[in-house]
Enzyme design. Structure first.
Site, PDB file in Angstrom:
ATOM      1  N   GLU A   4       0.842   8.104 -11.899  1.00 52.98           N
ATOM      2  CA  GLU A   4       1.983   7.739 -11.041  1.00 52.98           C
ATOM      3  C   GLU A   4       3.308   8.241 -11.621  1.00 52.98           C
ATOM      4  O   GLU A   4       4.268   8.452 -10.888  1.00 52.98           O
ATOM      5  CB  GLU A   4       2.007   6.219 -10.805  1.00 52.98           C
ATOM      6  N   CYS A  26      -4.389   2.980 -17.723  1.00 53.38           N
ATOM      7  CA  CYS A  26      -4.017   2.583 -19.082  1.00 53.38           C
ATOM      8  C   CYS A  26      -4.416   1.131 -19.372  1.00 53.38           C
ATOM      9  O   CYS A  26      -5.601   0.847 -19.491  1.00 53.38           O
ATOM     10  CB  CYS A  26      -2.537   2.862 -19.305  1.00 53.38           C
ATOM     11  N   GLY A  32       0.655  -1.529 -18.667  1.00 60.32           N
ATOM     12  CA  GLY A  32       1.477  -2.642 -19.140  1.00 60.32           C
ATOM     13  C   GLY A  32       0.960  -3.040 -20.498  1.00 60.32           C
ATOM     14  O   GLY A  32       0.624  -2.191 -21.319  1.00 60.32           O
ATOM     15  N   GLU A  33       0.843  -4.319 -20.724  1.00 58.65           N
ATOM     16  CA  GLU A  33       0.328  -4.814 -21.997  1.00 58.65           C
ATOM     17  C   GLU A  33      -0.952  -5.584 -21.682  1.00 58.65           C
ATOM     18  O   GLU A  33      -0.905  -6.642 -21.052  1.00 58.65           O
ATOM     19  CB  GLU A  33       1.395  -5.705 -22.657  1.00 58.65           C
ATOM     20  N   SER A  34      -2.069  -5.030 -22.111  1.00 63.43           N
ATOM     21  CA  SER A  34      -3.347  -5.588 -21.661  1.00 63.43           C
ATOM     22  C   SER A  34      -3.573  -7.017 -22.149  1.00 63.43           C
ATOM     23  O   SER A  34      -4.215  -7.802 -21.451  1.00 63.43           O
ATOM     24  CB  SER A  34      -4.506  -4.677 -22.074  1.00 63.43           C
ATOM     25  N   ARG A  66       1.061   4.904 -25.313  1.00 63.63           N
ATOM     26  CA  ARG A  66       0.260   3.980 -26.146  1.00 63.63           C
ATOM     27  C   ARG A  66      -1.135   3.812 -25.511  1.00 63.63           C
ATOM     28  O   ARG A  66      -1.623   2.708 -25.272  1.00 63.63           O
ATOM     29  CB  ARG A  66       0.961   2.629 -26.312  1.00 63.63           C
ATOM     30  N   HIS A  86      -1.139   7.873 -17.049  1.00 64.66           N
ATOM     31  CA  HIS A  86      -0.368   7.322 -15.915  1.00 64.66           C
ATOM     32  C   HIS A  86      -0.092   8.399 -14.870  1.00 64.66           C
ATOM     33  O   HIS A  86       0.964   9.028 -14.912  1.00 64.66           O
ATOM     34  CB  HIS A  86       0.970   6.789 -16.425  1.00 64.66           C
TER      35      HIS A  86
HETATM   36  N1  GLN Z   1      -1.100  -0.147 -25.314  1.00 57.73           N
HETATM   37  C1  GLN Z   1      -1.149  -0.932 -24.135  1.00 57.73           C
HETATM   38  C2  GLN Z   1      -2.231  -1.996 -24.255  1.00 57.73           C
HETATM   39  O1  GLN Z   1      -2.947  -2.064 -25.090  1.00 57.73           O
HETATM   40  C3  GLN Z   1      -1.406  -0.093 -22.905  1.00 57.73           C
HETATM   41  C4  GLN Z   1      -0.223   0.776 -22.624  1.00 57.73           C
HETATM   42  C5  GLN Z   1      -0.054   1.173 -21.201  1.00 57.73           C
HETATM   43  O2  GLN Z   1      -0.585   0.570 -20.289  1.00 57.73           O
HETATM   44  N2  GLN Z   1       0.735   2.182 -21.003  1.00 57.73           N
HETATM   45  O3  GLN Z   1      -2.407  -2.812 -23.487  1.00 57.73           O
END
Ligand code: GLN
Length: 190
Positions: free
Chosen positions: A173, A77, A46-48, A136, A171
Site C-alpha cells: 500500500e 507485515c 503496525g505492532e503485532s 521492521r 507494505h
Molecule cells: N515489527 C513489527 C511487529 O513485529 C511489524 C512492523 C510492521 O508491521 N511494519 O509487529
C-alpha cells in the site's frame, strides 16, 4: 463490494486508498459484528504484540477465524505475523494460524529498520517486478506444503498464499501496488 480493514492499531489509511482505487468500499472495523458487513478483511501493519492483544480484548479472535473459512484475508507485515503460526518463543503474540508459515519478527534487525527493494512476483507463470517497502519486517522461515510462494527476496519468501489468504512481509500500500488487493479480493484475476 465492501472490504474490512482491522482498525485496532496500525497504518490502515493507505489500504483504504488502494481499496477505493479498485472500486471496493473500505470499512474500518473496530467491533467483531462488523465482519458481517464485509466480504474480505485486511489486517494491516503496525505492532503485532499490540494488535494481538487488541484482537483478544475486542473479541475478534474467533470471529476472524470463522470469517476466514469463507472469505479472503490479506495480511501485511504485522498482519502477516497475525495470520501465521509464528514461533513458539514469541510469547507476546497469539497468532491466528491461518497461513501455515513460521515467522521471526523484526527479522532484518533493528539497524535495517526500513528499506525498499525490487521484488519479482510470479503469478500463473508470469513475472512482474514491483517496489516493496519493508518496515521492521518479519522473515518467513518455514513454509507448509499447502503454502504457495508468490515472491521471494534474498532467498526468503516475502509473499505467500494459502487458499483464500495472502500474507506479505512488506507494505504494498505504501508503493501504490494494487496487485495483492486485487488478487485477494477480486475474483479470478489472471
Ligand atoms: N515489527 C513489527 C511487529 O513485529 C511489524 C512492523 C510492521 O508491521 N511494519 O509487529
Amino acid at each position: 463490494m465492501k472490504i474490512g480493514i482491522l482498525a485496532l492499531q496500525g497504518n490502515y489509511q493507505k489500504h483504504c486508498q488502494i481499496l477505493s482505487q479498485l472500486n471496493f468500499e473500505p470499512i474500518l472495523l473496530r467491533y467483531p459484528y462488523q465482519l458481517e458487513q464485509v466480504s474480505g478483511l485486511i489486517i494491516p501493519g503496525g505492532e503485532s504484540t499490540t494488535i494481538s492483544k487488541l484482537i483478544h480484548t475486542a473479541g475478534f479472535r474467533q470471529a476472524i477465524q470463522s470469517f476466514a473459512q469463507q472469505y479472503p484475508l490479506l495480511g501485511t507485515c504485522a498482519g502477516l505475523i497475525m495470520l501465521s503460526n509464528l514461533r513458539q518463543d514469541d510469547v507476546g503474540i497469539n497468532p491466528l494460524g491461518l497461513i501455515n508459515v513460521n515467522v521471526t519478527r523484526n527479522g532484518y534487525g533493528r539497524q535495517l529498520d526500513s528499506f525498499i527493494n525490487n521484488v519479482t512476483v510470479t503469478l500463473n507463470d508470469k513475472q512482474q517486478t514491483i517496489a516493496a517497502t519493508f518496515i521492521r519486517a518479519p522473515i518467513i522461515n518455514d513454509i507448509g506444503p499447502d503454502v504457495e510462494v508468490l515472491a521471494s527476496y534474498n532467498n526468503k519468501a516475502v509473499a505467500v498464499r494459502q487458499g483464500l489468504h495472502i500474507g506479505l512481509t512488506f507494505h504494498p500500500e505504501l508503493n501504490d501496488i494494487t496487485l495483492f488487493h486485487q488478487l485477494a479480493f477480486e475474483e479470478k484475476i489472471n
